[in-house]
Design a protein around this motif. Structure first.
Motif, PDB file in Angstrom:
ATOM      1  N   UNK A 172      -4.840   4.772 -15.244  1.00  0.00           N
ATOM      2  CA  UNK A 172      -5.318   5.631 -16.335  1.00  0.00           C
ATOM      3  C   UNK A 172      -5.774   6.990 -15.833  1.00  0.00           C
ATOM      4  N   UNK A 173      -6.343   7.036 -14.625  1.00  0.00           N
ATOM      5  CA  UNK A 173      -6.858   8.288 -14.080  1.00  0.00           C
ATOM      6  C   UNK A 173      -5.793   9.087 -13.322  1.00  0.00           C
ATOM      7  N   UNK A 174      -4.578   8.563 -13.241  1.00  0.00           N
ATOM      8  CA  UNK A 174      -3.505   9.286 -12.570  1.00  0.00           C
ATOM      9  C   UNK A 174      -3.625   9.299 -11.054  1.00  0.00           C
ATOM     10  N   UNK A 175      -4.330   8.325 -10.509  1.00  0.00           N
ATOM     11  CA  UNK A 175      -4.463   8.220  -9.062  1.00  0.00           C
ATOM     12  C   UNK A 175      -3.268   7.469  -8.481  1.00  0.00           C
ATOM     13  N   UNK A 176      -3.093   7.566  -7.173  1.00  0.00           N
ATOM     14  CA  UNK A 176      -2.039   6.817  -6.498  1.00  0.00           C
ATOM     15  C   UNK A 176      -2.605   5.477  -6.055  1.00  0.00           C
ATOM     16  N   UNK A 177      -1.910   4.412  -6.410  1.00  0.00           N
ATOM     17  CA  UNK A 177      -2.259   3.079  -5.900  1.00  0.00           C
ATOM     18  C   UNK A 177      -0.940   2.399  -5.567  1.00  0.00           C
ATOM     19  N   UNK A 178      -0.645   2.364  -4.291  1.00  0.00           N
ATOM     20  CA  UNK A 178       0.627   1.923  -3.760  1.00  0.00           C
ATOM     21  C   UNK A 178       0.494   0.529  -3.171  1.00  0.00           C
ATOM     22  N   UNK A 179       1.477  -0.311  -3.404  1.00  0.00           N
ATOM     23  CA  UNK A 179       1.524  -1.623  -2.783  1.00  0.00           C
ATOM     24  C   UNK A 179       2.682  -1.699  -1.809  1.00  0.00           C
ATOM     25  N   UNK A 180       2.453  -2.357  -0.668  1.00  0.00           N
ATOM     26  CA  UNK A 180       3.515  -2.625   0.306  1.00  0.00           C
ATOM     27  C   UNK A 180       3.912  -4.089   0.125  1.00  0.00           C
ATOM     28  N   UNK A 181       5.092  -4.305  -0.431  1.00  0.00           N
ATOM     29  CA  UNK A 181       5.582  -5.656  -0.699  1.00  0.00           C
ATOM     30  C   UNK A 181       6.498  -6.093   0.437  1.00  0.00           C
ATOM     31  N   UNK A 182       6.142  -7.198   1.073  1.00  0.00           N
ATOM     32  CA  UNK A 182       6.877  -7.723   2.216  1.00  0.00           C
ATOM     33  C   UNK A 182       6.949  -9.238   2.075  1.00  0.00           C
ATOM     34  N   UNK A 183       8.120  -9.797   2.227  1.00  0.00           N
ATOM     35  CA  UNK A 183       8.308 -11.248   2.059  1.00  0.00           C
ATOM     36  C   UNK A 183       7.789 -11.738   0.708  1.00  0.00           C
ATOM     37  N   UNK A 184       7.998 -10.914  -0.326  1.00  0.00           N
ATOM     38  CA  UNK A 184       7.665 -11.325  -1.686  1.00  0.00           C
ATOM     39  C   UNK A 184       6.224 -11.191  -2.099  1.00  0.00           C
ATOM     40  N   UNK A 185       5.386 -10.588  -1.251  1.00  0.00           N
ATOM     41  CA  UNK A 185       3.981 -10.410  -1.648  1.00  0.00           C
ATOM     42  C   UNK A 185       3.432  -9.085  -1.131  1.00  0.00           C
ATOM     43  N   UNK A 186       2.390  -8.611  -1.784  1.00  0.00           N
ATOM     44  CA  UNK A 186       1.754  -7.360  -1.379  1.00  0.00           C
ATOM     45  C   UNK A 186       0.848  -7.657  -0.184  1.00  0.00           C
ATOM     46  N   UNK A 187       1.151  -6.999   0.942  1.00  0.00           N
ATOM     47  CA  UNK A 187       0.411  -7.224   2.184  1.00  0.00           C
ATOM     48  C   UNK A 187      -0.351  -5.977   2.638  1.00  0.00           C
ATOM     49  N   UNK A 188      -0.270  -4.927   1.842  1.00  0.00           N
ATOM     50  CA  UNK A 188      -0.976  -3.699   2.177  1.00  0.00           C
ATOM     51  C   UNK A 188      -1.013  -2.779   0.977  1.00  0.00           C
ATOM     52  N   UNK A 189      -1.942  -1.841   1.027  1.00  0.00           N
ATOM     53  CA  UNK A 189      -2.079  -0.868  -0.057  1.00  0.00           C
ATOM     54  C   UNK A 189      -2.389   0.508   0.528  1.00  0.00           C
ATOM     55  N   UNK A 190      -2.202   1.489  -0.286  1.00  0.00           N
ATOM     56  CA  UNK A 190      -2.708   2.832  -0.014  1.00  0.00           C
ATOM     57  C   UNK A 190      -3.104   3.401  -1.361  1.00  0.00           C
ATOM     58  N   UNK A 191      -4.185   4.141  -1.361  1.00  0.00           N
ATOM     59  CA  UNK A 191      -4.569   4.780  -2.615  1.00  0.00           C
ATOM     60  C   UNK A 191      -5.169   6.150  -2.349  1.00  0.00           C
ATOM     61  N   UNK A 192      -4.954   7.009  -3.324  1.00  0.00           N
ATOM     62  CA  UNK A 192      -5.562   8.335  -3.323  1.00  0.00           C
ATOM     63  C   UNK A 192      -6.327   8.449  -4.622  1.00  0.00           C
ATOM     64  N   UNK A 193      -7.620   8.638  -4.486  1.00  0.00           N
ATOM     65  CA  UNK A 193      -8.479   8.815  -5.660  1.00  0.00           C
ATOM     66  C   UNK A 193      -8.794  10.302  -5.760  1.00  0.00           C
ATOM     67  N   UNK A 194      -8.276  10.914  -6.815  1.00  0.00           N
ATOM     68  CA  UNK A 194      -8.468  12.355  -7.012  1.00  0.00           C
ATOM     69  C   UNK A 194      -9.909  12.660  -7.396  1.00  0.00           C
ATOM     70  N   UNK A 195     -10.351  13.863  -7.034  1.00  0.00           N
ATOM     71  CA  UNK A 195     -11.681  14.315  -7.411  1.00  0.00           C
ATOM     72  C   UNK A 195     -11.835  14.320  -8.924  1.00  0.00           C
TER      73      UNK A 195
END
Length: 176
Positions: free
Chosen positions: A63-86
């Motif tokens: 909703x806030x337009x931030x980045x929330x990325x999932x790293x999907x490996x072997x069928x599941x999310x094993x990592x994330x990255x996110x950028x929360x804007x000011x």
């Protein structure tokens, strides 16, 4: 909306997808966070969110337009990255970066691809990206330097990890 899907072959020959996180990923995220917390290093959490709390967080990030990325490996999310804007008008050009990758998915080149994806997102959405990294996390520190981050500050003995005090380094990178 930035909904880029980045698919690549990891160093072990498996396929990895980097994509925006969905509410259905909440269970995988909570389980991965539990394992990282249990390792006792490099994540600034003492307990994971519940699955319902994670779903709400994912929805809020979208909703806030931030980045929330999932790293999907072997069928599941094993990592994330996110950028929360000011959120303040005077800081809308900035973002705070957080990322983690479960131990079993480390060393496969996923972290570098997460950084590539984050760079693409930031080039379109913000001017300055900031992060913190513990001085004991040399692998992450070197990765951030390789991707153009520079140190802006050092909080001495900011954390107590594995029986020793470590510094928390503030780093930043500029876009545009």
């Amino acid at each position: 909306m930035f909904d880029l899907l980045l698919e690549f072959t990891a160093k072990d020959g498996s396929t990895v997808k980097l994509r925006p996180v969905k509410e259905e990923d909440a269970d995988d995220i909570v389980k991965a966070v539990e394992s990282i917390i249990a390792a006792g290093e490099f994540i600034q959490k003492e307990k994971p969110r519940s699955v319902e709390e994670e779903k709400a967080f994912i929805k809020e990030m979208q909703q806030k337009g931030n980045m929330y990325l999932g790293a999907e490996w072997n069928g599941r999310v094993v990592g994330i990255a996110r950028v929360i804007k000011g959120e303040l008008q005077m800081k809308k050009h900035t973002g705070i970066f957080r990322t983690w990758l479960a131990r079993e998915a480390q060393g496969l080149g996923i972290g570098k691809k997460i950084m590539d994806y984050t760079d693409m997102w930031c080039e379109q959405h913000i001017r300055k990206l900031s992060l913190t990294v513990f001085s004991s996390n040399e692998v992450a520190y070197q990765l951030y330097k390789k991707y153009g981050f520079h140190e802006e500050g050092n909080q001495k003995e900011q954390a107590f990890i594995n029986g020793e005090y470590v510094d928390e380094l503030w780093m930043a990178k500029f876009y545009k």
